[in-house]
Design a protein around this motif. Structure first.
Motif, PDB file in Angstrom:
ATOM      1  N   MET A 253     -46.280  16.840  53.757  1.00 12.15           N
ATOM      2  CA  MET A 253     -46.265  17.304  55.134  1.00 12.15           C
ATOM      3  C   MET A 253     -44.855  17.753  55.472  1.00 12.15           C
ATOM      4  O   MET A 253     -43.889  17.006  55.254  1.00 12.15           O
ATOM      5  CB  MET A 253     -46.715  16.207  56.099  1.00 12.15           C
ATOM      6  N   VAL A 254     -44.715  18.975  55.956  1.00 10.90           N
ATOM      7  CA  VAL A 254     -43.421  19.528  56.313  1.00 10.90           C
ATOM      8  C   VAL A 254     -43.334  19.685  57.827  1.00 10.90           C
ATOM      9  O   VAL A 254     -44.347  19.671  58.536  1.00 10.90           O
ATOM     10  CB  VAL A 254     -43.188  20.887  55.618  1.00 10.90           C
ATOM     11  N   THR A 255     -42.131  19.838  58.322  1.00 14.53           N
ATOM     12  CA  THR A 255     -41.943  20.011  59.764  1.00 14.53           C
ATOM     13  C   THR A 255     -42.122  21.455  60.189  1.00 14.53           C
ATOM     14  O   THR A 255     -42.436  21.730  61.343  1.00 14.53           O
ATOM     15  CB  THR A 255     -40.539  19.530  60.169  1.00 14.53           C
ATOM     16  N   ASP A 256     -41.941  22.381  59.263  1.00 17.57           N
ATOM     17  CA  ASP A 256     -42.011  23.812  59.550  1.00 17.57           C
ATOM     18  C   ASP A 256     -42.743  24.483  58.397  1.00 17.57           C
ATOM     19  O   ASP A 256     -42.333  24.354  57.235  1.00 17.57           O
ATOM     20  CB  ASP A 256     -40.595  24.385  59.691  1.00 17.57           C
ATOM     21  N   LYS A 261     -42.648  27.901  51.247  1.00 18.35           N
ATOM     22  CA  LYS A 261     -42.087  28.820  50.262  1.00 18.35           C
ATOM     23  C   LYS A 261     -40.634  28.504  49.948  1.00 18.35           C
ATOM     24  O   LYS A 261     -40.131  28.857  48.876  1.00 18.35           O
ATOM     25  CB  LYS A 261     -42.213  30.270  50.733  1.00 18.35           C
ATOM     26  N   HIS A 262     -39.914  27.820  50.866  1.00 15.85           N
ATOM     27  CA  HIS A 262     -38.503  27.511  50.632  1.00 15.85           C
ATOM     28  C   HIS A 262     -38.315  26.289  49.740  1.00 15.85           C
ATOM     29  O   HIS A 262     -37.289  26.156  49.070  1.00 15.85           O
ATOM     30  CB  HIS A 262     -37.781  27.287  51.959  1.00 15.85           C
ATOM     31  N   LEU A 263     -39.298  25.388  49.725  1.00 14.03           N
ATOM     32  CA  LEU A 263     -39.231  24.210  48.860  1.00 14.03           C
ATOM     33  C   LEU A 263     -39.910  24.520  47.539  1.00 14.03           C
ATOM     34  O   LEU A 263     -41.035  25.030  47.502  1.00 14.03           O
ATOM     35  CB  LEU A 263     -39.911  23.008  49.520  1.00 14.03           C
ATOM     36  N   ARG A 264     -39.234  24.214  46.463  1.00 15.22           N
ATOM     37  CA  ARG A 264     -39.769  24.457  45.123  1.00 15.22           C
ATOM     38  C   ARG A 264     -40.045  23.117  44.460  1.00 15.22           C
ATOM     39  O   ARG A 264     -39.185  22.224  44.471  1.00 15.22           O
ATOM     40  CB  ARG A 264     -38.781  25.269  44.284  1.00 15.22           C
ATOM     41  N   VAL A 265     -41.246  22.951  43.902  1.00 13.99           N
ATOM     42  CA  VAL A 265     -41.610  21.698  43.244  1.00 13.99           C
ATOM     43  C   VAL A 265     -41.483  21.867  41.738  1.00 13.99           C
ATOM     44  O   VAL A 265     -41.869  22.899  41.176  1.00 13.99           O
ATOM     45  CB  VAL A 265     -43.045  21.260  43.636  1.00 13.99           C
ATOM     46  N   LYS A 266     -40.907  20.859  41.087  1.00  6.66           N
ATOM     47  CA  LYS A 266     -40.784  20.832  39.633  1.00  6.66           C
ATOM     48  C   LYS A 266     -41.324  19.508  39.123  1.00  6.66           C
ATOM     49  O   LYS A 266     -40.964  18.447  39.640  1.00  6.66           O
ATOM     50  CB  LYS A 266     -39.328  21.000  39.198  1.00  6.66           C
ATOM     51  N   ASP A 302     -53.855  22.538  55.885  1.00  4.53           N
ATOM     52  CA  ASP A 302     -54.327  22.444  57.264  1.00  4.53           C
ATOM     53  C   ASP A 302     -53.303  21.685  58.087  1.00  4.53           C
ATOM     54  O   ASP A 302     -52.110  21.732  57.791  1.00  4.53           O
ATOM     55  CB  ASP A 302     -55.721  21.800  57.332  1.00  4.53           C
ATOM     56  N   GLY A 303     -53.752  20.962  59.085  1.00  2.00           N
ATOM     57  CA  GLY A 303     -52.851  20.210  59.932  1.00  2.00           C
ATOM     58  C   GLY A 303     -52.269  21.052  61.053  1.00  2.00           C
ATOM     59  O   GLY A 303     -52.494  22.261  61.146  1.00  2.00           O
ATOM     60  N   LEU A 304     -51.505  20.407  61.913  1.00  2.00           N
ATOM     61  CA  LEU A 304     -50.883  21.078  63.041  1.00  2.00           C
ATOM     62  C   LEU A 304     -49.949  22.177  62.546  1.00  2.00           C
ATOM     63  O   LEU A 304     -49.010  21.920  61.794  1.00  2.00           O
ATOM     64  CB  LEU A 304     -50.114  20.062  63.897  1.00  2.00           C
ATOM     65  N   ASN A 305     -50.216  23.414  62.933  1.00  2.00           N
ATOM     66  CA  ASN A 305     -49.413  24.565  62.507  1.00  2.00           C
ATOM     67  C   ASN A 305     -49.351  24.707  60.986  1.00  2.00           C
ATOM     68  O   ASN A 305     -48.388  25.231  60.424  1.00  2.00           O
ATOM     69  CB  ASN A 305     -47.997  24.484  63.073  1.00  2.00           C
ATOM     70  N   LEU A 306     -50.409  24.223  60.304  1.00  2.00           N
ATOM     71  CA  LEU A 306     -50.514  24.333  58.843  1.00  2.00           C
ATOM     72  C   LEU A 306     -49.325  23.658  58.154  1.00  2.00           C
ATOM     73  O   LEU A 306     -48.763  24.180  57.190  1.00  2.00           O
ATOM     74  CB  LEU A 306     -50.625  25.791  58.413  1.00  2.00           C
ATOM     75  N   THR A 307     -48.981  22.487  58.607  1.00  2.00           N
ATOM     76  CA  THR A 307     -47.848  21.755  58.033  1.00  2.00           C
ATOM     77  C   THR A 307     -48.280  20.678  57.053  1.00  2.00           C
ATOM     78  O   THR A 307     -47.437  19.947  56.533  1.00  2.00           O
ATOM     79  CB  THR A 307     -47.007  21.116  59.144  1.00  2.00           C
ATOM     80  N   THR A 334     -36.906  17.747  56.436  1.00  2.00           N
ATOM     81  CA  THR A 334     -37.541  16.479  56.086  1.00  2.00           C
ATOM     82  C   THR A 334     -38.985  16.746  55.709  1.00  2.00           C
ATOM     83  O   THR A 334     -39.587  17.741  56.128  1.00  2.00           O
ATOM     84  CB  THR A 334     -37.493  15.484  57.253  1.00  2.00           C
ATOM     85  N   LEU A 335     -39.565  15.872  54.921  1.00  2.00           N
ATOM     86  CA  LEU A 335     -40.983  15.960  54.595  1.00  2.00           C
ATOM     87  C   LEU A 335     -41.507  14.589  54.209  1.00  2.00           C
ATOM     88  O   LEU A 335     -40.732  13.677  53.883  1.00  2.00           O
ATOM     89  CB  LEU A 335     -41.248  16.958  53.473  1.00  2.00           C
ATOM     90  N   VAL A 336     -42.834  14.468  54.237  1.00  2.00           N
ATOM     91  CA  VAL A 336     -43.524  13.242  53.860  1.00  2.00           C
ATOM     92  C   VAL A 336     -44.370  13.547  52.632  1.00  2.00           C
ATOM     93  O   VAL A 336     -45.075  14.561  52.589  1.00  2.00           O
ATOM     94  CB  VAL A 336     -44.413  12.725  55.009  1.00  2.00           C
ATOM     95  N   VAL A 337     -44.306  12.681  51.627  1.00  2.00           N
ATOM     96  CA  VAL A 337     -45.013  12.891  50.364  1.00  2.00           C
ATOM     97  C   VAL A 337     -45.827  11.652  50.020  1.00  2.00           C
ATOM     98  O   VAL A 337     -45.388  10.514  50.276  1.00  2.00           O
ATOM     99  CB  VAL A 337     -44.029  13.206  49.218  1.00  2.00           C
TER     100      VAL A 337
END
Length: 663
Positions: A253-256, A261-266, A302-307, A334-337
């Protein structure tokens, strides 16, 4: 027109009758739903990572054999051959299964041809195992009716079906003349496999119907959630997991939503120095740029504003899994994982889950965008793709989205999959008709006009290849054309989903250069006395090259009259072999009986395709010889006896011999 269903394959037909009556498919009968005698073993979503074990896949479609964009408009190239009053659209011999069908109906457009444009009323026949009586004789629309959901239906211009059609010796699909339909249908694709492969179970049906929810039989075992702060232009480790285990879910879950696209997962499996997953975080949930909600069988957004995003790709590992996030923006965030996993050793040989990003910014003239190019053993199971078109091109022009997909497997120069358009790759039609959709296996998840940094049209799509996965044993190259022949420029971004182990299971072990005297002597090459020497300079379909007419190949060979025989060298430790032949496919079909050390094979070497255009006549054709004929042997004598109608059509130039070895 009324649909007629013959009753000699009772289990499959009773389901088709239920479909026509508007009933829902009972998931308990799905294992026998395949038309004809089912040949597959059961599996489930948790077995998606299991490695392929010899089956091979391909596609028959109405693509333009000239290499341009006439995928049926002229009515000249949309069938394999004519048989009596029927146009043959699909024809495969041996043991196999149709895994996916797509038709597009241009009912909303004026027809450029004489037949009515609505393909749903097109008369179609399906013949199974050489029975002269068609198993199915009815409207094409009956194969895509919404009552077979979630296995088929209509969305954004495309009629799709994943209902398996199994066959033991042959499957042939035809269209035929009626007073209304005087020309063959166009804009279709049939994907198929040869051999034995895992298939759907009732769990898949349930997961398809409940797209957007946790699909596993395994209990949810979420480890968090955990909060993370990521500074601008920095990298952090969010998980370091011990194995053996399998990740069954991943939430974020992201705030924005711009941070998808700005966060890259490895993700690094088992202490590998190279990440197997390396892509924008949002791609795991179906879109780099969140525009609309997504609910598929393996991810959602999904979620609020697709976050909020969640995916359920099964990801087994042995020792260790390290997950990192990279913030490529100039802002802290910040984000929640949260992660769900199941401990234990995976029960079958498996490939690691991969998600790899590729971009063409912009696409190059006559050069396909590469979705994936990899080597090893595994299977392609899906992709997310996004396009941006500079509005300097007329707004109404979607031709940049016109390009065929082409998939080259195990170093073949011919694409085993050759589609009819960019939208069709995603089970859509007519550029998606600007109709957003999100379904279990595919979706058109966004179309917006953006003002910054320049005025552009943005589109986002996803497609999962689950029952119709594409196996590879040596290599795979998946490309996407842009425009009718690669002439349009646009920004293409894609993430390919696939399972792979780095070890190749197919190795080139021998080559017979037909027409070369020394090679023929070394391989005891012999041919019919009336066979004629020939030469050809041509190219393979899809290989335009930077100069448009480049990449021609010149070769010498023979036009075989009645038989050819040769000896091939193979390793004793082989687990079956594949023989690939470079042929001139000006005319077809081509068929030969196959003998291995004088033992006749159960299946003929058969290829129904042809291409009369001089500049696109090269074609790689394959034949698989199973383990029981090759085990422990170091050489084989192969004899091909041509059927009478094949004389003058079997024009061979080179044989490549590959050996399977699974470990």
């Amino acid at each position: 027109m009324h649909s007629v269903y013959k009753s000699f394959y009772y289990p499959g037909i009773i389901v088709l009758l239920l479909v026509c009556q508007g009933s829902q498919i009972d998931s308990r009968v799905f294992p026998v739903l395949g038309v004809g005698n089912p040949i597959s073993i059961s599996t489930s979503i948790e077995f998606l990572p299991s490695l392929p074990t010899g089956y091979r896949a391909g596609m028959t479609s109405s693509y333009d054999p000239k290499g341009l964009n006439d995928d049926g408009f002229s009515g000249l190239e949309t069938f394999l051959y004519r048989e009596n009053n029927e146009w043959v659209l699909f024809d495969q011999k041996g043991r196999g299964q149709i895994t996916h069908m797509l038709f597009n109906s241009p009912a909303h457009l004026p027809s450029p041809r004489t037949q009515p444009p609505n393909v749903l009323n097109q008369p179609i026949r399906i013949y199974i195992d050489n029975n002269p009586v068609p198993m199915f004789d009815g409207r094409a629309g009956d194969l895509f009716v919404s009552t077979i959901n979630p296995l088929g239906g209509y969305a954004s211009g495309g009629f799709y079906s994943y209902m398996p059609i199994s066959f033991n010796t042959r499957c042939k699909i035809t269209a035929y003349n009626t007073p209304e339909y005087r020309e063959p249908p166009y804009f279709y694709e049939f994907s198929f496999i040869n051999g034995l492969k895992p298939d759907f179970t009732s769990q898949w049906i349930s997961a398809f119907r409940n797209a957007g929810t946790y699909p596993h039989n395994l209990s949810q075992n979420w480890q968090g959630p955990l909060d993370f702060n990521i500074s601008a232009n920095s990298e952090i480790t969010i998980a370091n997991l011990n194995g053996p285990a399998m990740i069954t879910g991943f939430r974020a879950m992201v705030t924005d939503p711009s941070f998808w696209k700005h966060l890259r997962v490895k993700i690094f499996w088992d202490r590998s120095a190279t990440p197997s997953v390396d892509c924008p975080l949002g791609a795991l949930f179906g879109s780099f740029d969140a525009v609309y909600p997504i609910r598929s069988v393996l991810f959602k957004l999904d979620g609020l504003n697709l976050t909020s995003g969640e995916c359920w790709w099964p990801m087994p590992y042995n020792k260790n899994a390290i997950i990192k996030l990279v913030n490529n923006s100039n802002q802290d965030t910040t984000l929640v994982v949260d992660i769900s996993k199941t401990d234990g050793i995976y029960p079958l040989p498996y490939g690691y889950f991969n998600a790899i990003y590729n971009e063409s910014l912009p696409t190059a003239l006559f050069v396909d965008h590469v979705v994936l190019q990899t080597s090893g053993t595994g299977k392609f199971v899906g992709m997310v793709q996004e396009h941006e078109l500079n509005m300097g091109i007329p707004f109404w022009s979607f031709e940049y989205f016109e390009g065929d997909e082409r998939v080259y497997v195990d170093d073949s120069k011919s694409p085993q999959f050759h589609g009819i358009g960019g939208e069709d790759t995603f089970n859509l039609g007519w550029y998606g008709l600007a109709q957003r959709t999100t379904l279990a296996t595919h979706g058109f998840s966004g179309e917006v006009v953006r003002q910054q940094p320049t005025l552009a049209l943005f589109r986002s799509m996803y497609r999962l290849y689950l029952s119709d996965d594409i196996p590879f044993y040596k290599s795979l190259k998946f490309t996407q054309e842009h425009g009718g022949y690669g002439e349009h420029n646009a920004n293409y971004r894609s993430v390919a989903f696939f399972y792979k182990k780095p070890n190749e299971s197919l190795a080139l072990v021998d080559t017979i250069d037909v027409g070369d005297t020394q090679s023929e002597i070394l391989h005891s090459y012999a041919k019919g006395t009336l066979s004629q020497p020939i030469a050809l300079s041509s190219r393979y379909v899809g290989q335009f090259g930077p100069d448009f007419f480049g990449q021609f190949v010149a070769d010498n060979g023979y036009n075989i009259d009645n038989y050819v025989q040769f000896t091939v060298n193979i390793p004793a430790q082989n687990q079956g072999i594949v023989i690939r032949c470079r042929k001139d496919r000006e005319t077809g079909p081509r068929e030969a009986r196959v003998f291995v050390n004088d033992v006749p094979m159960n299946e003929n070497w058969y290829d129904p395709t042809s291409n009369r255009y001089l500049h696109n006549r090269w074609h790689d054709e394959e034949y698989v010889i199973p383990l029981q004929y090759t085990q422990g042997r170091t050489s084989l004598t192969i004899k091909l006896e041509l059927t009478p109608q094949t004389a003058g059509r079997w024009r061979e130039f080179k044989y490549l011999v590959y050996s399977y070895r699974f470990n």
